[in-house]
Design a protein around this motif. Structure first.
Motif, mmCIF file in Angstrom:
data_model
loop_
_atom_site.group_PDB
_atom_site.id
_atom_site.type_symbol
_atom_site.label_atom_id
_atom_site.label_comp_id
_atom_site.label_asym_id
_atom_site.label_seq_id
_atom_site.Cartn_x
_atom_site.Cartn_y
_atom_site.Cartn_z
ATOM 1 N N LEU B 64 7.213 28.879 -67.404
ATOM 2 C CA LEU B 64 7.636 27.569 -66.991
ATOM 3 C C LEU B 64 8.160 27.635 -65.576
ATOM 4 O O LEU B 64 8.877 28.563 -65.181
ATOM 5 C CB LEU B 64 8.682 26.870 -67.698
ATOM 6 C CG LEU B 64 9.398 25.794 -67.671
ATOM 7 C CD1 LEU B 64 8.208 24.524 -68.146
ATOM 8 C CD2 LEU B 64 10.699 25.566 -68.283
ATOM 9 N N SER B 65 7.551 26.429 -64.568
ATOM 10 C CA SER B 65 8.380 26.441 -63.425
ATOM 11 C C SER B 65 9.301 25.594 -63.222
ATOM 12 O O SER B 65 9.228 24.424 -63.644
ATOM 13 C CB SER B 65 6.850 26.106 -62.548
ATOM 14 O OG SER B 65 7.533 25.526 -61.137
ATOM 15 N N LEU B 66 10.485 26.279 -62.690
ATOM 16 C CA LEU B 66 11.609 25.518 -62.909
ATOM 17 C C LEU B 66 11.623 24.192 -61.894
ATOM 18 O O LEU B 66 12.080 23.279 -62.320
ATOM 19 C CB LEU B 66 12.717 26.215 -62.343
ATOM 20 C CG LEU B 66 13.050 27.553 -63.401
ATOM 21 C CD1 LEU B 66 14.422 28.123 -62.966
ATOM 22 C CD2 LEU B 66 13.040 27.068 -64.718
ATOM 23 N N SER B 67 10.772 24.340 -60.806
ATOM 24 C CA SER B 67 10.718 23.289 -59.943
ATOM 25 C C SER B 67 9.726 22.423 -60.475
ATOM 26 O O SER B 67 9.487 21.097 -59.931
ATOM 27 C CB SER B 67 10.393 23.701 -58.546
ATOM 28 O OG SER B 67 9.048 24.360 -58.425
ATOM 29 N N GLY B 68 9.077 22.405 -61.736
ATOM 30 C CA GLY B 68 7.952 21.846 -62.208
ATOM 31 C C GLY B 68 6.900 21.661 -61.468
ATOM 32 O O GLY B 68 5.952 20.894 -61.535
ATOM 33 N N ASN B 69 6.670 22.916 -60.524
ATOM 34 C CA ASN B 69 5.526 23.034 -59.874
ATOM 35 C C ASN B 69 4.127 23.115 -60.601
ATOM 36 O O ASN B 69 4.181 23.864 -61.494
ATOM 37 C CB ASN B 69 5.593 24.458 -58.970
ATOM 38 C CG ASN B 69 4.575 24.480 -57.687
ATOM 39 O OD1 ASN B 69 3.706 24.036 -57.849
ATOM 40 N ND2 ASN B 69 5.281 24.962 -56.788
ATOM 41 N N PRO B 70 3.207 22.452 -60.217
ATOM 42 C CA PRO B 70 2.172 22.605 -61.135
ATOM 43 C C PRO B 70 1.117 23.605 -61.442
ATOM 44 O O PRO B 70 0.100 23.706 -62.061
ATOM 45 C CB PRO B 70 1.137 21.291 -60.767
ATOM 46 C CG PRO B 70 1.702 20.923 -59.566
ATOM 47 C CD PRO B 70 2.964 21.495 -59.337
ATOM 48 N N THR B 71 1.399 24.582 -60.249
ATOM 49 C CA THR B 71 0.455 25.864 -60.378
ATOM 50 C C THR B 71 0.776 26.696 -61.493
ATOM 51 O O THR B 71 -0.062 27.372 -61.432
ATOM 52 C CB THR B 71 1.138 26.487 -59.089
ATOM 53 O OG1 THR B 71 2.247 26.767 -58.971
ATOM 54 C CG2 THR B 71 0.562 25.710 -57.746
ATOM 55 N N THR B 72 1.910 26.417 -62.086
ATOM 56 C CA THR B 72 2.011 27.405 -63.245
ATOM 57 C C THR B 72 1.257 27.031 -64.415
ATOM 58 O O THR B 72 1.967 26.895 -65.638
ATOM 59 C CB THR B 72 3.487 27.482 -63.468
ATOM 60 O OG1 THR B 72 3.873 26.031 -63.745
ATOM 61 C CG2 THR B 72 4.382 27.812 -62.412
ATOM 62 N N THR B 73 -0.134 26.749 -64.484
ATOM 63 C CA THR B 73 -0.593 26.574 -65.751
ATOM 64 C C THR B 73 -0.747 27.981 -66.377
ATOM 65 O O THR B 73 -0.637 29.142 -65.897
ATOM 66 C CB THR B 73 -2.181 26.153 -65.643
ATOM 67 O OG1 THR B 73 -2.588 27.218 -64.484
ATOM 68 C CG2 THR B 73 -2.564 25.047 -64.812
ATOM 69 N N THR B 74 -0.510 28.163 -67.610
ATOM 70 C CA THR B 74 -0.470 29.047 -68.570
ATOM 71 C C THR B 74 -1.392 30.310 -68.263
ATOM 72 O O THR B 74 -1.095 31.570 -68.345
ATOM 73 C CB THR B 74 -0.604 28.714 -69.874
ATOM 74 O OG1 THR B 74 -2.053 28.120 -70.272
ATOM 75 C CG2 THR B 74 0.527 27.878 -70.596
#
Lengths: 264, 224
Positions: B64-74
Motif C-alpha cells: 500500500l502506498s501511504l500517499s495513495g500514489n497510483p504507482t504501487t500496483t501489486t
C-alpha cells in the motif's frame, strides 16, 4: 333481640351473645383464610402449569413474554426476583427464586443469558463510547450477533436483563438522557451540563461550542468545559476538520450504518 | 484468519468488480481526526487497522502506498507477473484514507500511526530497500507498506498445504508456476505478489520444508 333485657340476667346474656359473635367471626375468618389459601395454591399451580406449557412461547415470543411479565408485575410478583422467597413464597421449598422453581429456570435463564450479551456489548464498545450506549444500539448489536431464526428480543427484555445485573454492583444501570434510555456500564454520574450536551448531540449527532452557546445560552467557558469533560470520559469524539470543532456522539457511528444499508 | 480456501477464485474475481463496502465509522467525521482521549484513540486505531486490513484483503492489495500514489500496483516490481491480472484494475487507494463524500481525510502522520499500530501486530511492514517505482523509499518510514492481511507465515502454510494436497512434495516448481501457473489457479496464493511469495517461501526454507535455487528470473523451489 330488639327488646332490651332488664335485670342481672341481661349482663349474662350480652356476654353470651358477644362470645357467640366472636366465635362466629373466627370461624368466618378461618374459612376465609382457608379459601384464600386454596385460591393461592390453585393460582400457584395454575401459574406453574401455565409457565410450563408456555415456557417455549415465553422464551421465543417477545410479545407473549412482555405480556407475561406485565401480568406478573400486575399481581405483584417479580419474575426475576432472586430473593430467598420466604416472604411471598410461603415456604414452598427454600432457596432459589420462587420463579426459578415455578418456571423450571427457563425464563430466568433467558434473561441471564441476555444479560451476558448485554455485558459483552457494553465492554466491546466501551473504548469508543466511554461506557454509555443507547439501549436501542445494544439491542441492534445483540440482534446482529444472533443467528438466523433466533428469537426476537425487545428493549423491554434488555431492561429486565440489566435488572438482573443489579446484584453484581452498581456498574450497570439504565439512565435516561433526553428522552432516550441508555445503558451505563461505568460507575459514573453525569452532571446536568453533561446530560444537556449529550441530549443536544442526539439531534444532529454532534454539537459545537457555539451551538451550545446559542441554544442553551451558556458562556463559552461553560460549554467548553462540558465538552472537554465528556471528551475526557470518552463519550464524545472530536472532529477538527470542520470550520468549528464538532463534538460527535459515538452512537452516530452505528446510526449512519443504518442509512448506508438502507440506501445501498 | 485462514478460512475456506476453496471459494477463492470466485471471491477474487468478484472482489475486483464489487466495490468495498466501508464500515459505519468511515462516514463518521471524527474518525478522521486523531482523538485526544487515550481510550478513544485506541478504539480509533483498532477500527482503522481492521479497516485497512479488510480493504486490502478485498482488493488483494499487498503493498500500500501511504500517499495513495497510483504507482504501487501489486505487480509493479514483479517481472513475472507480466499479465498483471487483478493488478491492472487497481482501485484508487486514496479513498481509503480520504472520504470525499464527507470531505474528511486522515493526515499522513495519523496514517503512519495506524501503520505502526499494525506493525506492532505483525500485520504491516515498511517496504525496505529499493522499491523500483517508489522513489526515495527509506527503510523506516517510506511510502510503501506491506499490508499483511495474511502474514508471510500464513501464506507459507497455505502454500505448504497446497503442496501437500496436490502431492508435490519432493518435486520442483518454478516461482512463476506457483503464482501464475494453471496448477495453482483456484488456490489463495494464485496471483500473489512475487516478492511476498518469496518471503513466504523463505519461511518454509527456514523450517527446512523447502529450498530455493536459481536466478532472479527463473527461481525454482523444491518442497520437502
Amino acid at each position: 333481640m330488639s327488646r332490651k333485657g332488664v335485670g342481672l340476667a341481661a349482663f349474662d346474656r350480652s356476654r353470651l351473645t358477644s362470645a357467640q359473635y366472636a366465635s362466629h367471626g373466627s370461624t368466618l375468618r378461618s374459612a376465609n383464610a382457608q379459601a384464600l389459601e386454596n385460591q393461592l395454591a390453585v393460582f400457584r399451580s395454575l401459574l406453574h402449569q401455565f409457565a410450563r406449557t408456555h415456557a417455549r412461547d415465553i422464551r421465543s415470543n417477545p410479545t407473549f413474554r412482555a405480556q407475561f411479565a406485565r401480568m406478573c408485575a400486575a399481581i405483584g410478583v417479580d419474575p426475576l426476583a432472586s430473593s430467598n422467597s420466604n416472604t411471598n413464597g410461603g415456604g414452598s421449598g427454600g432457596g432459589g427464586s420462587i420463579w426459578a422453581q415455578l418456571l423450571g429456570r427457563s425464563v430466568n435463564d433467558f434473561y441471564f443469558e441476555l444479560a451476558v450479551r448485554v455485558v459483552e456489548v457494553c465492554s466491546e464498545t466501551r473504548g469508543e463510547n466511554g461506557g454509555l450506549i443507547e439501549l436501542r444500539k445494544v439491542r441492534e448489536r445483540i440482534m446482529r450477533g444472533r443467528i438466523e431464526g433466533a428469537s426476537e428480543i425487545t428493549e423491554d427484555d434488555i431492561l429486565r436483563a440489566v435488572g438482573t445485573l443489579k446484584p453484581l454492583g452498581s456498574a450497570y444501570s439504565v439512565i435516561t438522557v433526553g428522552s432516550k434510555p441508555y445503558i451505563r456500564s461505568v460507575p459514573k454520574e453525569l452532571n446536568t451540563d453533561q446530560s444537556a450536551v449529550l441530549e443536544a448531540a442526539q439531534v444532529l449527532g454532534y454539537v459545537s461550542v457555539s451551538m451550545l452557546m446559542v441554544n442553551l445560552k451558556w458562556t463559552r467557558a461553560r460549554a467548553q468545559t462540558a465538552l472537554e469533560d465528556l471528551m475526557g470520559e470518552g463519550m464524545l469524539w472530536v472532529d477538527k476538520q470542520s470550520d468549528e470543532w464538532e463534538y460527535w456522539s459515538p452512537g452516530f457511528m452505528l446510526e449512519n450504518q443504518d442509512v448506508v444499508t438502507e440506501t445501498g | 484468519m485462514t478460512t475456506s480456501p476453496p471459494n477463492d477464485p470466485s471471491s477474487s474475481s468478484s472482489s475486483s468488480s464489487s466495490p468495498f463496502s466501508f464500515p459505519p465509522e468511515y462516514s463518521f467525521p471524527p474518525f478522521f481526526t486523531r482523538q485526544t482521549n487515550l481510550t478513544t484513540h485506541h478504539a480509533q486505531l483498532t477500527k482503522w487497522s481492521s479497516l485497512v486490513l479488510a480493504y486490502c484483503r478485498h482488493y488483494r492489495i499487498f503493498k500500500l502506498s501511504l500517499s495513495g500514489n497510483p504507482t504501487t500496483t501489486t505487480n509493479a516490481d514483479a517481472p513475472v507477473g507480466g499479465g498483471g491480472g487483478e493488478g491492472g484494475a487497481e482501485p484508487d487507494t486514496t479513498e481509503l484514507f480520504h472520504n470525499r463524500r464527507i470531505n474528511r481525510r486522515l493526515s499522513l502522520a495519523d496514517i503512519r500511526e495506524v501503520i505502526d499500530f499494525l506493525r506492532r501486530d505483525g500485520r504491516a511492514e515498511y517496504v525496505s530497500g529499493a522499491a523500483p517505482s517508489g522513489g526515495g523509499a527509506e527503510g523506516g518510514g517510506g511510502d510503501l507498506v506491506w499490508i499483511y492481511w495474511r502474514t508471510p507465515e500464513e501464506w507459507a502454510s497455505l502454500v505448504e498445504s497446497w503442496v501437500d494436497a496436490t502431492g508435490q512434495r519432493g518435486s520442483v516448481l518454478t516461482v512463476y508456476e506457483l503464482v501464475e501457473g494453471e496448477g495453482t489457479r483456484g488456490s489463495e496464493f494464485h496471483g500473489l505478489n512475487q516478492e511476498l511469495l518469496l518471503k513466504a517461501l523463505n519461511v518454509l526454507v527456514k523450517r527446512g520444508k523447502a529450498q530455493i535455487f536459481g536466478q532472479e528470473d527463473s527461481l525454482g523451489v523444491k518442497f520437502f
